[in-house]
Design a protein around this motif. Structure first.
Motif, mmCIF file in Angstrom:
data_model
loop_
_atom_site.group_PDB
_atom_site.id
_atom_site.type_symbol
_atom_site.label_atom_id
_atom_site.label_comp_id
_atom_site.label_asym_id
_atom_site.label_seq_id
_atom_site.Cartn_x
_atom_site.Cartn_y
_atom_site.Cartn_z
ATOM 1 N N VAL A 33 68.553 36.930 -1.374
ATOM 2 C CA VAL A 33 69.198 37.130 -2.670
ATOM 3 C C VAL A 33 68.167 37.080 -3.795
ATOM 4 O O VAL A 33 67.340 36.172 -3.834
ATOM 5 C CB VAL A 33 70.247 36.023 -2.944
ATOM 6 N N GLY A 34 68.214 38.048 -4.694
ATOM 7 C CA GLY A 34 67.309 38.029 -5.844
ATOM 8 C C GLY A 34 67.386 39.350 -6.582
ATOM 9 O O GLY A 34 67.954 40.309 -6.073
ATOM 10 N N PRO A 35 66.808 39.405 -7.800
ATOM 11 C CA PRO A 35 66.904 40.625 -8.608
ATOM 12 C C PRO A 35 66.313 41.851 -7.908
ATOM 13 O O PRO A 35 65.445 41.710 -7.043
ATOM 14 C CB PRO A 35 66.091 40.299 -9.861
ATOM 15 N N ALA A 36 66.788 43.034 -8.283
ATOM 16 C CA ALA A 36 66.277 44.285 -7.715
ATOM 17 C C ALA A 36 64.790 44.422 -8.006
ATOM 18 O O ALA A 36 64.317 44.009 -9.064
ATOM 19 C CB ALA A 36 67.038 45.466 -8.313
ATOM 20 N N GLY A 37 64.064 44.966 -7.025
ATOM 21 C CA GLY A 37 62.648 45.257 -7.236
ATOM 22 C C GLY A 37 61.729 44.060 -7.104
ATOM 23 O O GLY A 37 60.542 44.126 -7.396
ATOM 24 N N HIS A 184 44.698 50.094 -6.848
ATOM 25 C CA HIS A 184 43.236 50.164 -6.679
ATOM 26 C C HIS A 184 42.510 49.983 -8.004
ATOM 27 O O HIS A 184 41.738 50.834 -8.424
ATOM 28 C CB HIS A 184 42.831 51.495 -6.028
ATOM 29 N N VAL A 185 42.809 48.896 -8.688
ATOM 30 C CA VAL A 185 42.140 48.617 -9.959
ATOM 31 C C VAL A 185 41.385 47.294 -9.847
ATOM 32 O O VAL A 185 41.578 46.531 -8.892
ATOM 33 C CB VAL A 185 43.137 48.557 -11.147
ATOM 34 N N GLU A 186 40.507 47.059 -10.815
ATOM 35 C CA GLU A 186 39.743 45.816 -10.842
ATOM 36 C C GLU A 186 40.692 44.639 -11.081
ATOM 37 O O GLU A 186 41.709 44.802 -11.766
ATOM 38 C CB GLU A 186 38.717 45.860 -11.980
ATOM 39 N N PRO A 187 40.326 43.443 -10.555
ATOM 40 C CA PRO A 187 41.194 42.271 -10.744
ATOM 41 C C PRO A 187 41.532 42.009 -12.211
ATOM 42 O O PRO A 187 42.670 41.663 -12.531
ATOM 43 C CB PRO A 187 40.368 41.122 -10.168
ATOM 44 N N VAL A 188 40.549 42.191 -13.110
ATOM 45 C CA VAL A 188 40.797 41.883 -14.524
ATOM 46 C C VAL A 188 41.783 42.895 -15.135
ATOM 47 O O VAL A 188 42.593 42.557 -16.004
ATOM 48 C CB VAL A 188 39.449 41.797 -15.302
ATOM 49 N N GLU A 189 41.778 44.138 -14.640
ATOM 50 C CA GLU A 189 42.745 45.130 -15.110
ATOM 51 C C GLU A 189 44.134 44.825 -14.540
ATOM 52 O O GLU A 189 45.149 44.969 -15.225
ATOM 53 C CB GLU A 189 42.329 46.540 -14.672
ATOM 54 N N ALA A 190 44.149 44.415 -13.271
ATOM 55 C CA ALA A 190 45.421 44.049 -12.639
ATOM 56 C C ALA A 190 46.071 42.897 -13.392
ATOM 57 O O ALA A 190 47.286 42.892 -13.628
ATOM 58 C CB ALA A 190 45.193 43.672 -11.180
ATOM 59 N N ALA A 191 45.240 41.929 -13.817
ATOM 60 C CA ALA A 191 45.769 40.772 -14.562
ATOM 61 C C ALA A 191 46.356 41.234 -15.897
ATOM 62 O O ALA A 191 47.413 40.758 -16.316
ATOM 63 C CB ALA A 191 44.663 39.746 -14.783
ATOM 64 N N ALA A 192 45.679 42.193 -16.555
ATOM 65 C CA ALA A 192 46.177 42.696 -17.843
ATOM 66 C C ALA A 192 47.531 43.376 -17.663
ATOM 67 O O ALA A 192 48.461 43.161 -18.444
ATOM 68 C CB ALA A 192 45.165 43.669 -18.454
ATOM 69 N N LEU A 193 47.645 44.155 -16.599
ATOM 70 C CA LEU A 193 48.907 44.857 -16.342
ATOM 71 C C LEU A 193 50.030 43.868 -16.013
ATOM 72 O O LEU A 193 51.160 44.012 -16.485
ATOM 73 C CB LEU A 193 48.700 45.872 -15.208
ATOM 74 N N ALA A 194 49.715 42.840 -15.229
ATOM 75 C CA ALA A 194 50.712 41.820 -14.879
ATOM 76 C C ALA A 194 51.204 41.099 -16.131
ATOM 77 O O ALA A 194 52.393 40.846 -16.298
ATOM 78 C CB ALA A 194 50.124 40.812 -13.890
ATOM 79 N N ARG A 195 50.268 40.784 -17.031
ATOM 80 C CA ARG A 195 50.648 40.058 -18.249
ATOM 81 C C ARG A 195 51.409 40.958 -19.212
ATOM 82 O O ARG A 195 52.393 40.544 -19.815
ATOM 83 C CB ARG A 195 49.411 39.489 -18.934
ATOM 84 N N PHE A 196 50.935 42.184 -19.369
ATOM 85 C CA PHE A 196 51.639 43.104 -20.274
ATOM 86 C C PHE A 196 53.052 43.369 -19.745
ATOM 87 O O PHE A 196 54.002 43.504 -20.514
ATOM 88 C CB PHE A 196 50.870 44.426 -20.416
ATOM 89 N N GLY A 197 53.196 43.440 -18.414
ATOM 90 C CA GLY A 197 54.508 43.630 -17.789
ATOM 91 C C GLY A 197 55.317 42.344 -17.733
ATOM 92 O O GLY A 197 56.356 42.290 -17.076
ATOM 93 N N GLN A 198 54.846 41.295 -18.396
ATOM 94 C CA GLN A 198 55.541 40.006 -18.489
ATOM 95 C C GLN A 198 55.893 39.442 -17.124
ATOM 96 O O GLN A 198 56.934 38.806 -16.940
ATOM 97 C CB GLN A 198 56.793 40.140 -19.360
ATOM 98 N N GLY A 199 55.044 39.730 -16.141
ATOM 99 C CA GLY A 199 55.238 39.140 -14.819
ATOM 100 C C GLY A 199 56.370 39.761 -14.029
ATOM 101 O O GLY A 199 56.727 39.261 -12.971
ATOM 102 N N SER A 200 56.940 40.866 -14.518
ATOM 103 C CA SER A 200 58.069 41.477 -13.814
ATOM 104 C C SER A 200 57.606 42.668 -12.972
ATOM 105 O O SER A 200 57.117 43.664 -13.515
ATOM 106 C CB SER A 200 59.122 41.934 -14.825
ATOM 107 N N PRO A 201 57.754 42.592 -11.633
ATOM 108 C CA PRO A 201 57.326 43.702 -10.776
ATOM 109 C C PRO A 201 58.041 45.007 -11.141
ATOM 110 O O PRO A 201 57.438 46.072 -11.099
ATOM 111 C CB PRO A 201 57.722 43.259 -9.370
ATOM 112 N N GLY A 202 59.325 44.923 -11.510
ATOM 113 C CA GLY A 202 60.065 46.122 -11.882
ATOM 114 C C GLY A 202 59.448 46.788 -13.113
ATOM 115 O O GLY A 202 59.263 47.996 -13.163
ATOM 116 N N ARG A 203 59.100 45.956 -14.086
ATOM 117 C CA ARG A 203 58.496 46.478 -15.323
ATOM 118 C C ARG A 203 57.109 47.072 -15.026
ATOM 119 O O ARG A 203 56.750 48.123 -15.545
ATOM 120 C CB ARG A 203 58.403 45.337 -16.340
ATOM 121 N N VAL A 204 56.347 46.390 -14.167
ATOM 122 C CA VAL A 204 55.014 46.890 -13.808
ATOM 123 C C VAL A 204 55.131 48.234 -13.098
ATOM 124 O O VAL A 204 54.367 49.160 -13.362
ATOM 125 C CB VAL A 204 54.268 45.856 -12.934
#
Ligand SMILES: [Zn+2]
Length: 323
Positions: A33-37, A184-204
């Protein structure tokens, strides 16, 4: 390609299943059970691999043994994945009957048969009653996993016969790890995307791998540039892109403000662009930054009406233009 590349697997849940499997305490049926995505499907598939994995040391994500490879490719004879057909409103009872018939056959290659029902709430009431029989008379050596984002649509008798497994939001570190492998991005870019997406996989996922290029364009061609008109044409062409455009500006200037307060990269959203943010931290006063942030916030509030946004964006550029 490693078998689990790009999958959103909740490692804490997978480890729990590994312990249950090793000690022979697996239940007959689980309800994820959990949110979509959020990663329920990928984790269910990882569990299906785990219980039939042939690797001598036991299953690890990315396992390339013959059994895991077949499960990944969707052609393991003992792993069945059922879901609503694309052209239907509901998951038909026939598909569940078919699954039950397969469960009455012998185990072909694996140690266990695994049935995964994705978005189980799509089952219509007939399908749910058929399914209930499987739960009431479990076939030996079978494991059922249902996923649901709205378990309230399932019959209470189904819910009560399944062990619940709750999926919570991934941590930023896990999400960034997924982004790094998926895009396939650098870890520091991945971190930026995760933060900009507010930690939501669906948003990312919505932002997609192209986001980093867009964001760099907004930073370089609008925020850092003397004249931003071509950037507005390129990155602010409709309501949705205008919103992202403004959010990039707002979050970037937020970073600039934090740098002026002496905070380091670990506090920033766009930590991979810290050099550009430092340049602006030296250029603007605290008062300048307050005005810019205030204008960006009010532009985002008005972003429902696209024409207002264009005016607001040019006003923003005016504020950013130092004599
Ligand atoms: Zn394996």
């Amino acid at each position: 390609m490693p078998a689990d590349q790009g999958h959103l697997i909740h490692n804490n849940i997978l480890e729990r299943f590994a312990r249950l499997n090793t000690s022979g305490r697996l239940a007959h049926a689980y309800l994820f059970v959990g949110p979509a995505g959020i990663g329920k499907r990928d984790t269910a598939r990882a569990v299906a691999k785990l219980v039939n994995c042939l690797a001598p040391g036991g299953f690890r994500p990315g396992c390339d043994c013959a059994s895991c490879r077949k499960t990944e490719a969707g052609n393991h004879p003992d792993v069945y994945v059922v879901h609503r057909e694309a052209d239907r409103q509901e998951l038909r009872a026939e598909l569940i009957r078919d699954l039950m018939e397969r469960f009455n056959l012998r185990v072909w290659e694996g140690r266990m048969r695994v049935g995964i029902i994705l978005n189980a709430e799509d089952m219509n009431t007939v399908a749910q009653s058929v399914f209930l029989k499987t739960l009431e008379e479990p076939a030996p050596k079978t494991l059922l996993i249902l996923t649901a984002s709205q378990s309230g649509l399932l019959l209470p008798t189904i819910v009560s016969r399944c062990q619940p497994v709750y999926f919570f939001q991934l941590g930023y570190a896990e999400l960034a790890e997924w982004i790094k492998n998926e895009y396939h991005v650098e870890p520091v870019e991945a971190a930026a995307l995760a933060r900009f997406g507010q930690g939501s996989p669906g948003r990312v996922r919505e932002l997609g791998p192209g986001f980093l290029g867009t964001r760099n364009g907004i930073i370089d061609e609008f925020i850092m540039a003397r004249d931003g008109e071509s950037a507005v044409k390129a990155y602010c062409a409709d309501r949705d892109s205008a919103r992202i455009f403004l959010e990039v500006i707002l979050t970037f200037f937020r970073d600039v403000t934090l740098i002026r307060r002496g905070l380091g990269a670990e506090y920033l959203i766009h930590a991979d662009r810290i050099e550009a943010a430092r340049t602006l931290a030296a250029r603007y006063s605290d008062e300048d930054l307050d005005r810019i942030v205030e204008q960006a916030v009010s532009a985002i509030r008005g972003a429902g009406e696209y024409m207002n946004v264009k005016v607001a964006v040019m006003l923003l550029k005016e504020l950013m233009r130092k004599p």
